[in-house]
Design a protein around this motif. Structure first.
Motif, PDB file in Angstrom:
ATOM      1  N   THR A  54       5.280  41.926  42.119  1.00 33.33           N
ATOM      2  CA  THR A  54       4.715  40.718  41.520  1.00 33.33           C
ATOM      3  C   THR A  54       3.195  40.822  41.501  1.00 33.33           C
ATOM      4  O   THR A  54       2.613  41.663  42.185  1.00 33.33           O
ATOM      5  CB  THR A  54       5.129  39.454  42.292  1.00 33.33           C
ATOM      6  N   GLU A  77       5.679  33.934  45.317  1.00 37.21           N
ATOM      7  CA  GLU A  77       6.144  34.696  44.157  1.00 37.21           C
ATOM      8  C   GLU A  77       7.453  35.415  44.470  1.00 37.21           C
ATOM      9  O   GLU A  77       8.360  35.465  43.634  1.00 37.21           O
ATOM     10  CB  GLU A  77       5.077  35.702  43.730  1.00 37.21           C
ATOM     11  N   VAL A 136      11.143  34.849  42.631  1.00 37.86           N
ATOM     12  CA  VAL A 136      12.009  35.893  42.087  1.00 37.86           C
ATOM     13  C   VAL A 136      13.397  35.816  42.721  1.00 37.86           C
ATOM     14  O   VAL A 136      14.416  35.957  42.036  1.00 37.86           O
ATOM     15  CB  VAL A 136      11.384  37.285  42.310  1.00 37.86           C
ATOM     16  N   SER A 182      11.023  47.495  33.307  1.00 39.34           N
ATOM     17  CA  SER A 182      11.200  46.190  32.684  1.00 39.34           C
ATOM     18  C   SER A 182      11.342  46.415  31.184  1.00 39.34           C
ATOM     19  O   SER A 182      11.307  47.555  30.713  1.00 39.34           O
ATOM     20  CB  SER A 182      10.026  45.245  32.974  1.00 39.34           C
ATOM     21  N   HIS A 188       7.712  42.413  37.737  1.00 37.21           N
ATOM     22  CA  HIS A 188       7.757  40.995  37.371  1.00 37.21           C
ATOM     23  C   HIS A 188       6.334  40.465  37.144  1.00 37.21           C
ATOM     24  O   HIS A 188       5.828  39.629  37.887  1.00 37.21           O
ATOM     25  CB  HIS A 188       8.457  40.215  38.493  1.00 37.21           C
ATOM     26  N   ASP A 194       5.279  40.692  28.345  1.00 39.93           N
ATOM     27  CA  ASP A 194       5.810  39.784  29.364  1.00 39.93           C
ATOM     28  C   ASP A 194       7.006  40.465  30.017  1.00 39.93           C
ATOM     29  O   ASP A 194       8.135  40.382  29.544  1.00 39.93           O
ATOM     30  CB  ASP A 194       6.219  38.447  28.748  1.00 39.93           C
ATOM     31  N   ARG A 246       8.271  39.852  32.913  1.00 39.67           N
ATOM     32  CA  ARG A 246       8.903  39.056  33.956  1.00 39.67           C
ATOM     33  C   ARG A 246      10.404  38.852  33.720  1.00 39.67           C
ATOM     34  O   ARG A 246      10.883  38.884  32.583  1.00 39.67           O
ATOM     35  CB  ARG A 246       8.211  37.699  34.062  1.00 39.67           C
ATOM     36  N   SER A 303      11.115  35.832  31.290  1.00 39.62           N
ATOM     37  CA  SER A 303      10.365  35.738  30.035  1.00 39.62           C
ATOM     38  C   SER A 303      11.115  34.907  29.000  1.00 39.62           C
ATOM     39  O   SER A 303      10.526  34.439  28.025  1.00 39.62           O
ATOM     40  CB  SER A 303      10.086  37.139  29.483  1.00 39.62           C
TER      41      SER A 303
END
Length: 386
Positions: free
Chosen positions: A112, A121, A125, A327, A359, A365, A367, A370
């Motif tokens: 993160t 954070e 998650v 990701s 993330h 993006d 994450r 997203s």
């Protein structure tokens, strides 16, 4: 008055009992053989290894031998006591390969923006994914001390740190001659390396250390072909850093060799792998950029990771593999479908034992959340994984 002692013969005057171990370190759950000499003959005693204990009886010559699985983690003491005679030796319990201590075969990790110290954070998650990460990604450059407080914070959460150690000054670009690989290999940073090794060794808990990751690209100053670095310089620097830290007694460190997924024009991995004994874990970083960049296109998980996994298996057969950063962008396809496919693909790879999700909203993006579809797919796929 003479006293006859039956069945108990002390060692000769001045002799000291000793024990030797079959190894100075081993992964959690591994046996170590303890061999002793100089103890009272034909006498019962005990061998203790951390929190483990076994009974032993010495031979007619005062020797003993027994196998035991040390209990605990980090540095533990292994001792043998027979009557009033005792001897001990140090032993380090290394972290088991990621994944071996999880109810699921593939451990879930996360990186993160705030790093290990950003507990909120990590909690976020965990809530999104429906599972707390057991690996937490961290980054430090060559101007920072070993982050013992952060490592301890992660350990208190029941997780372990994948600590990225970058030989440069953050934000300084790829041309940083002060951090050239030949300077590292020549020993210019040895005092700093020893500080890290001593701090990590004294802390004594398991930590995964990935030095100079993504070295097969051209975006970091520790890559060959930039910053004055030539062929062979990366391996020389990696081995030197490894050997210096080991010389300080930091046996609780598991070494992670971590290229980027190979791509057209990347440096071949054959010349970058440090060799057997220098990597406890091998890893890949790989992202599905989709159409988020002018040069990128959508890649499914098999296309993204297939060649890299094959090369890791060829270079380091039998070594556990971790996807250390990954990701997907939302642009160019269905991120939700990509996540489902990713977990399905990796679950079919028995030597892939961990996955760390990036993330952070950065170039895209990345994450988990997203989109609503993305986070729902992630939680479902994570729960269904091997």
């Amino acid at each position: 008055m003479a006293v006859l002692m039956v069945g108990l013969t002390p060692p000769p005057a001045g002799a000291a009992a000793t024990i030797t171990l079959s190894g100075s370190a081993g992964t959690a759950g591994a046996e170590v053989t303890v061999t002793g000499a100089g103890f009272p003959k034909r006498t019962k005693g005990t061998v203790v290894a951390g929190t483990s204990r076994v009974a032993v009886t010495t031979t007619s010559t005062g020797t003993l031998q027994v196998s035991i699985v040390p209990g605990g983690s980090g540095t533990v003491t292994i001792s043998a006591a027979v009557g009033s005679t005792a001897a001990s030796a140090g032993y380090t319990v290394l972290a088991a390969a990621p994944g071996t201590d999880s109810a699921k075969g593939i451990r879930f990790g996360v990186g993160t923006g705030g790093g290990p110290a950003a507990g909120s954070e990590l909690d976020e998650v965990a809530a999104l994914a429906g599972e707390a990460p057991s690996i937490v990604l961290s980054y430090k450059d060559f101007n920072q001390p070993a982050p013992i407080a952060e490592l301890e914070t992660v350990r208190a959460r029941g997780a372990e740190t994948l600590l990225t150690w970058e030989p440069w000054t953050w934000g300084g670009g790829t041309e940083q001659p002060a951090y050239s690989l030949d300077r590292i290999a020549a020993g210019d940073f040895d005092a700093y390396l020893r500080e890290w090794g001593s701090a990590l060794g004294q802390w004594g808990q398991p930590v995964y250390l990935r030095f100079g990751h993504e070295m097969n690209g051209d975006w970091y100053p520790w890559s060959e072909g930039v910053n004055g670095n030539g062929a062979g310089d990366y391996v020389a620097a990696y081995r030197h850093v490894h050997d210096v830290l080991r010389s300080t007694g930091a046996m609780n460190v598991s070494w992670v060799w971590n290229p980027n997924v190979p791509y057209w024009g990347s440096t071949p991995l054959d010349g970058l792998y440090p060799g057997q004994g220098y990597a406890d874990v091998v890893a890949l970083d790989g992202y599905n950029w989709g159409t988020s960049q002018s040069w990128s296109s959508w890649q499914d998980p098999a296309a993204l990771f297939g060649d890299g996994l094959a090369q890791l298996r060829r270079l380091a057969p039998g070594t556990p593999i971790v996807i250390a950063e990954t990701s997907s962008s939302e642009l160019g396809g269905s991120k939700a479908r990509w996540i489902t496919d990713l977990f399905g693909y990796l679950s079919a790879q028995p030597d892939v034992v961990g996955l760390v999700w990036f993330h952070i909203a950065k170039e895209a993006d990345w994450r988990v959340d997203s989109s609503t579809a993305s986070v729902e797919a992630f939680a479902t796929a994570l729960d269904a994984r091997r």
